[in-house]
Design a protein around this motif. Structure first.
Motif, PDB file in Angstrom:
ATOM      1  N   PRO A   1       0.983  -1.095  -0.150  1.00  0.00           N
ATOM      2  CA  PRO A   1       0.041   0.092  -0.024  1.00  0.00           C
ATOM      3  C   PRO A   1       0.929   0.975   0.093  1.00  0.00           C
ATOM      4  N   ILE A   2       2.150   1.049   0.228  1.00  0.00           N
ATOM      5  CA  ILE A   2       2.892   2.324   0.406  1.00  0.00           C
ATOM      6  C   ILE A   2       4.031   2.430  -0.958  1.00  0.00           C
ATOM      7  N   ARG A   3       3.343   1.615  -1.996  1.00  0.00           N
ATOM      8  CA  ARG A   3       4.281   1.877  -3.057  1.00  0.00           C
ATOM      9  C   ARG A   3       3.422   2.992  -4.083  1.00  0.00           C
ATOM     10  N   GLY A   4       4.434   3.959  -4.461  1.00  0.00           N
ATOM     11  CA  GLY A   4       3.949   5.073  -5.357  1.00  0.00           C
ATOM     12  C   GLY A   4       3.922   4.913  -6.764  1.00  0.00           C
ATOM     13  N   ASN A   5       3.533   5.755  -7.376  1.00  0.00           N
ATOM     14  CA  ASN A   5       3.705   5.857  -8.903  1.00  0.00           C
ATOM     15  C   ASN A   5       4.794   6.796  -9.247  1.00  0.00           C
ATOM     16  N   VAL A   6       4.887   7.009 -10.687  1.00  0.00           N
ATOM     17  CA  VAL A   6       5.885   7.994 -10.821  1.00  0.00           C
ATOM     18  C   VAL A   6       5.878   9.423 -10.198  1.00  0.00           C
ATOM     19  N   ASP A   7       4.634  10.008 -10.010  1.00  0.00           N
ATOM     20  CA  ASP A   7       4.353  11.151  -9.238  1.00  0.00           C
ATOM     21  C   ASP A   7       4.546  10.871  -7.767  1.00  0.00           C
ATOM     22  N   GLY A   8       4.721   9.700  -7.373  1.00  0.00           N
ATOM     23  CA  GLY A   8       4.662   9.470  -5.650  1.00  0.00           C
ATOM     24  C   GLY A   8       3.274   9.290  -5.105  1.00  0.00           C
ATOM     25  N   GLU A   9       2.270   9.212  -6.082  1.00  0.00           N
ATOM     26  CA  GLU A   9       1.018   9.025  -5.438  1.00  0.00           C
ATOM     27  C   GLU A   9       0.612   7.668  -4.913  1.00  0.00           C
ATOM     28  N   SER A  10       0.044   7.633  -3.820  1.00  0.00           N
ATOM     29  CA  SER A  10      -0.106   6.287  -3.358  1.00  0.00           C
ATOM     30  C   SER A  10      -1.410   5.804  -3.801  1.00  0.00           C
ATOM     31  N   PRO A  11      -1.768   4.645  -3.494  1.00  0.00           N
ATOM     32  CA  PRO A  11      -3.129   4.081  -3.952  1.00  0.00           C
ATOM     33  C   PRO A  11      -4.456   4.816  -3.284  1.00  0.00           C
ATOM     34  N   LEU A  12      -4.103   5.164  -1.970  1.00  0.00           N
ATOM     35  CA  LEU A  12      -5.156   6.106  -1.434  1.00  0.00           C
ATOM     36  C   LEU A  12      -5.467   7.584  -2.320  1.00  0.00           C
ATOM     37  N   ILE A  13      -4.300   7.832  -2.831  1.00  0.00           N
ATOM     38  CA  ILE A  13      -4.678   9.325  -3.639  1.00  0.00           C
ATOM     39  C   ILE A  13      -5.513   8.700  -4.930  1.00  0.00           C
ATOM     40  N   SER A  14      -5.080   7.671  -5.679  1.00  0.00           N
ATOM     41  CA  SER A  14      -5.824   7.173  -6.601  1.00  0.00           C
ATOM     42  C   SER A  14      -7.386   6.932  -6.238  1.00  0.00           C
ATOM     43  N   CYS A  15      -7.648   6.566  -5.063  1.00  0.00           N
ATOM     44  CA  CYS A  15      -8.973   6.304  -4.604  1.00  0.00           C
ATOM     45  C   CYS A  15      -9.714   7.467  -4.401  1.00  0.00           C
ATOM     46  N   ILE A  16      -9.195   8.589  -3.993  1.00  0.00           N
ATOM     47  CA  ILE A  16      -9.930   9.758  -3.492  1.00  0.00           C
ATOM     48  C   ILE A  16      -9.976  10.719  -4.800  1.00  0.00           C
ATOM     49  N   GLN A  17      -9.050  10.389  -5.900  1.00  0.00           N
ATOM     50  CA  GLN A  17      -9.364  11.293  -6.910  1.00  0.00           C
ATOM     51  C   GLN A  17     -10.574  11.088  -7.979  1.00  0.00           C
ATOM     52  N   VAL A  18     -11.269  10.186  -7.691  1.00  0.00           N
ATOM     53  CA  VAL A  18     -12.549   9.704  -8.364  1.00  0.00           C
ATOM     54  C   VAL A  18     -13.656   9.575  -7.316  1.00  0.00           C
ATOM     55  N   THR A  19     -14.866   9.217  -7.877  1.00  0.00           N
ATOM     56  CA  THR A  19     -16.073   8.938  -6.868  1.00  0.00           C
ATOM     57  C   THR A  19     -16.594   7.763  -6.661  1.00  0.00           C
ATOM     58  N   ASN A  20     -15.901   6.796  -7.114  1.00  0.00           N
ATOM     59  CA  ASN A  20     -16.218   5.361  -6.969  1.00  0.00           C
ATOM     60  C   ASN A  20     -16.373   4.860  -5.399  1.00  0.00           C
ATOM     61  N   ALA A  21     -15.427   5.179  -4.747  1.00  0.00           N
ATOM     62  CA  ALA A  21     -15.532   4.904  -3.346  1.00  0.00           C
ATOM     63  C   ALA A  21     -16.828   5.457  -2.653  1.00  0.00           C
ATOM     64  N   MET A  22     -16.981   6.677  -3.022  1.00  0.00           N
ATOM     65  CA  MET A  22     -18.056   7.312  -2.349  1.00  0.00           C
ATOM     66  C   MET A  22     -19.570   6.599  -2.937  1.00  0.00           C
ATOM     67  N   GLU A  23     -19.654   6.362  -4.292  1.00  0.00           N
ATOM     68  CA  GLU A  23     -20.780   5.956  -4.887  1.00  0.00           C
ATOM     69  C   GLU A  23     -21.079   4.516  -4.431  1.00  0.00           C
ATOM     70  N   LYS A  24     -20.053   3.651  -4.018  1.00  0.00           N
ATOM     71  CA  LYS A  24     -19.840   2.250  -3.552  1.00  0.00           C
ATOM     72  C   LYS A  24     -20.048   2.140  -2.179  1.00  0.00           C
ATOM     73  N   GLY A  25     -19.749   3.356  -1.527  1.00  0.00           N
ATOM     74  CA  GLY A  25     -19.929   3.446  -0.131  1.00  0.00           C
ATOM     75  C   GLY A  25     -18.820   2.517   0.925  1.00  0.00           C
ATOM     76  N   ASN A  26     -17.834   2.472   0.260  1.00  0.00           N
ATOM     77  CA  ASN A  26     -16.721   1.363   1.039  1.00  0.00           C
ATOM     78  C   ASN A  26     -15.630   2.258   1.192  1.00  0.00           C
ATOM     79  N   PHE A  27     -15.413   3.355   1.403  1.00  0.00           N
ATOM     80  CA  PHE A  27     -14.092   4.082   1.391  1.00  0.00           C
ATOM     81  C   PHE A  27     -13.695   3.956   2.851  1.00  0.00           C
ATOM     82  N   LYS A  28     -14.410   3.947   3.793  1.00  0.00           N
ATOM     83  CA  LYS A  28     -14.146   3.965   5.260  1.00  0.00           C
ATOM     84  C   LYS A  28     -13.400   2.622   5.253  1.00  0.00           C
TER      85      LYS A  28
END
Length: 679
Positions: A300-327
């Motif tokens: 989970p602490i592996r970043g991409n070229v920009d150093g963005e973590s999987p958590l950043i990828s999660c909050i940049q879209v609305t899928n986790a909000m729509e599915k309700g499983n972000f927490k």
């Protein structure tokens, strides 16, 4: 897909339209009975729906039931919303997301020591499965979703009439795992969650802290191609039915047999260096997120070229909000990413602030993030120390970005958390220099109550035990099994339990008193803000009117100036016309006298008095042109009078016609004709 955050509060009108020809006319019968499932006494509402009203594909004719517990009047909200699922107004996914976001994750249901929500989703007895809410919450849900008229018998019946109601025959499938009251209990749920977290929330050694690990350098293209092929099948299957941990393990078994697991870990899948965990987080697939981390395929602490973590990828879209499983994804799998920075020195708080300029998902993600942070003193302390006032590569904090986006809600949340408004960025700009900080309204949002209460308890805890003694509640503690052998030890346990219960009650009472006092303060401030808002609105209206009147006055002045200039020009033209009449003969005496006497007029060219007495040049040119035209006409007339050839020809034609003689012979008859006429 509709966001669950938006379901149930503003959909009444649309639901009424959809149900206009279904549940209003389609319900054939509703009945109230008493029943018992797994030893739990309930009042049961049975709803029979006609075939025409059932618009689900399977045309399931099974009656719909909604249960209300006798012991505390809790309502099964899942069954209540299932009415709309049967009528094809909502889907099971929408109902699940609504309950997960607005009930199970809503702190309003956990406001005091008394349990406010029961999760019986996995109860052994099918009839009791679902999310149970208090009576008043059940009424609110029924009203929000416009099913109250159909279910009001359940709400209006008196639970004390349980024995008087008709009995409903049921297959009482009593659980084999203990007492029925233990099913779905909070303590059991907490144990399961704690086990999951303690097993999978390992903080891997990160030599690159506080940054994410850089992308892996691809050294074996063969294994990368095999992994991409397998992941393609897994993502496709997960999109359809969901991929379990065992299925993912079986898919990767051939690869693990051919290659070492370390060689297959964190393989980048695109040019940005995103791993499979980045893509699973973007899709908000909790199955794949958990599977990839459990199997050691991704960190989970592996970043991409920009150093963005999987958590950043999660909050940049609305899928986790729509599915309700972000927490769930955050607390169980991606929580190490909360404390990491990308290559621009941006925290998760920076990214949420940047997201505030795109859509409303930032409110949902920040609320869930703070619920995770604030409920643990150690996390709250670390959050304030490393994240809240962290500066990116430009020296901007999350508060700088929130002010730039003019997001008052986000600004107020950050200030309530204790964000430092005096921190300058690299340009020397401080947040406290912006006027927007003085124009923040009071917002009625439970997150503000949570922040203030958490800060108060945190401060008291710091005073009591000190900052250095605050423990991380996530760390698993050793537990010792205690065997109860005598009645005396049982009594001691009862006393301890009673003391804990009393402490919780006192804490709850004190908490309620604090909340009530804060609510009174908010009410007073709301009234003052309301008055100030009206005055400000009136002043703005008057200012706008004054500006409009000034603009109209400027327009009138310009129009008046134009009319005045036009009048002056018109008067000048009239005076010129009166002084120089173009219809009367025009003579310039000085010139006329000299020319009539054949005297020279060259000296008049230098005579200023003579030149000033002359009419304007345009008048002179007009008169010259008029005289030229008259002279031309006179010359043409004179020429026609001097030349008689045309007139002679006409007379010859007349004489020829009158005498019936040819034109050529007329000259010979003229003398005789003249004599005849004279005689």
């Amino acid at each position: 897909m509709d966001s669950p955050a938006n379901i149930g509060d503003s959909t009444t009108l649309s639901i009424q339209q959809k149900l206009s020809n279904t549940h209003i006319d389609g319900v054939l019968d509703t009945s109230i009975t008493s029943a018992a499932y797994s030893g739990v006494k309930v009042i049961q509402l049975s709803i029979k729906i006609s075939d025409e009203a059932i618009v689900t594909p399977d045309k399931n004719k099974e009656e719909t039931i909604v249960l209300r517990r006798v012991q505390d009047s809790f309502i099964n909200a899942s069954q209540l919303l299932n009415i709309l699922v049967r009528l094809n107004v909502l889907t099971q996914v929408q109902v699940k997301n609504y309950l997960k976001n607005e009930v199970l994750s809503n702190l309003e249901y956990f406001g005091n020591s008394n349990l406010q929500v029961l999760d019986y989703s996995n109860h052994d007895n099918r009839a009791l499965r679902g999310i149970w809410v208090p009576y008043n919450k059940g009424v609110k849900i029924a009203l929000d979703f416009d099913v109250y008229d159909m279910s009001k018998q359940l709400f209006l019946v008196d639970v004390h009439d349980f024995e008087k109601l008709p009995k409903k025959r049921t297959l009482d499938n009593i659980s084999t795992h203990g007492s029925p009251s233990a099913q779905g209990s909070p303590s059991k749920k907490q144990k399961i969650t704690a086990t999951s977290i303690s097993r999978l929330a390992e903080l891997e050694a990160n030599p690159n802290y506080p940054y994410t690990l850089p992308p892996v350098t691809l050294e074996k293209p063969d294994i990368a191609n095999d992994i991409k092929r397998v992941l393609g099948e897994i993502f496709k299957r997960d999109d359809q039915n969901g991929a379990s941990l065992e299925e993912v393990r079986q898919d990767f078994d051939p690869i693990f047999k051919s290659f070492a697991k370390e060689d297959a870990k964190d393989i980048p899948l695109d040019q940005k260096g995103s791993t499979a965990l980045h893509f699973a987080s973007t899709l908000a697939s909790s199955n794949l997120v958990s599977s990839f981390i459990e199997l050691g395929l991704n960190s989970p602490i592996r970043g991409n070229v920009d150093g963005e973590s999987p958590l950043i990828s999660c909050i940049q879209v609305t899928n986790a909000m729509e599915k309700g499983n972000f927490k769930e994804i955050l607390s169980s799998w991606l929580h190490p990413d909360v404390w990491l920075l990308d290559r621009k020195d941006q925290t998760v708080l920076h990214h949420i602030s940047l997201q505030s300029g795109k859509n409303e998902s930032h409110k949902f993600y920040l609320t869930k993030l703070l619920e995770y942070i604030l409920l643990n003193d150690k996390r709250f302390l670390e959050f304030k120390k490393t994240i809240l006032n962290a500066q990116d590569a430009n020296g901007n904090t999350a508060l700088h970005i929130a002010i730039e986006k003019e997001n008052r809600w986000l600004i107020k949340v950050l200030l309530e958390l204790g964000a430092d408004a005096s921190t300058p960025n690299k340009l020397g700009i401080k947040c406290q220099d912006f006027e927007i900080l003085n124009d923040l309204p009071e917002l009625d949002d439970h997150i503000f109550d949570l922040i203030r209460t958490s800060k108060e308890f945190f401060d008291e805890r710091v005073k009591t035990v000190g900052v250095e003694n605050i423990q991380d509640l996530e760390q698993p503690k050793e537990t010792k099994s205690v065997t109860i052998e005598t009645s005396s030890s049982s009594n001691v346990s009862d006393k301890i339990f009673h003391s804990i219960h009393q402490l919780l009650s006192d804490t709850s009472s004190e908490y309620n008193n604090i909340l009530n006092s804060k609510r009174e303060q908010i009410k007073v401030l709301d009234e003052a803000l309301h008055d100030a808002t009206i005055v400000t609105a009136n002043n703005r209206f008057q200012t706008k009117k004054l500006i409009e009147n000034l603009e109209r006055l400027d327009t009138f002045k310009l129009q008046a100036a134009n009319v005045s200039d036009k009048l002056i020009l018109s008067d000048q033209e009239v005076r010129d016309d009166e002084q120089y009449d173009a219809d009367e003969p025009f003579i310039i005496p000085q010139l006329f006298d000299r020319l009539s006497k054949n005297e020279s007029v060259h000296d008049l060219k230098n005579d200023e008095s003579f030149l000033k007495s002359l009419p304007p040049s345009k008048i002179l040119r007009a008169r010259l042109n008029a005289y030229r035209q008259i002279n031309s006409k006179l010359e043409d007339e004179l020429k026609s009078l001097v030349d008689y050839s045309e007139l002679t020809s006409k007379f010859k034609n007349v004489v020829s016609i009158c005498t019936n003689v040819g034109v050529d012979e007329v000259d010979e008859l003229l003398d005789g004709l003249l004599e005849a006429v004279e005689s």
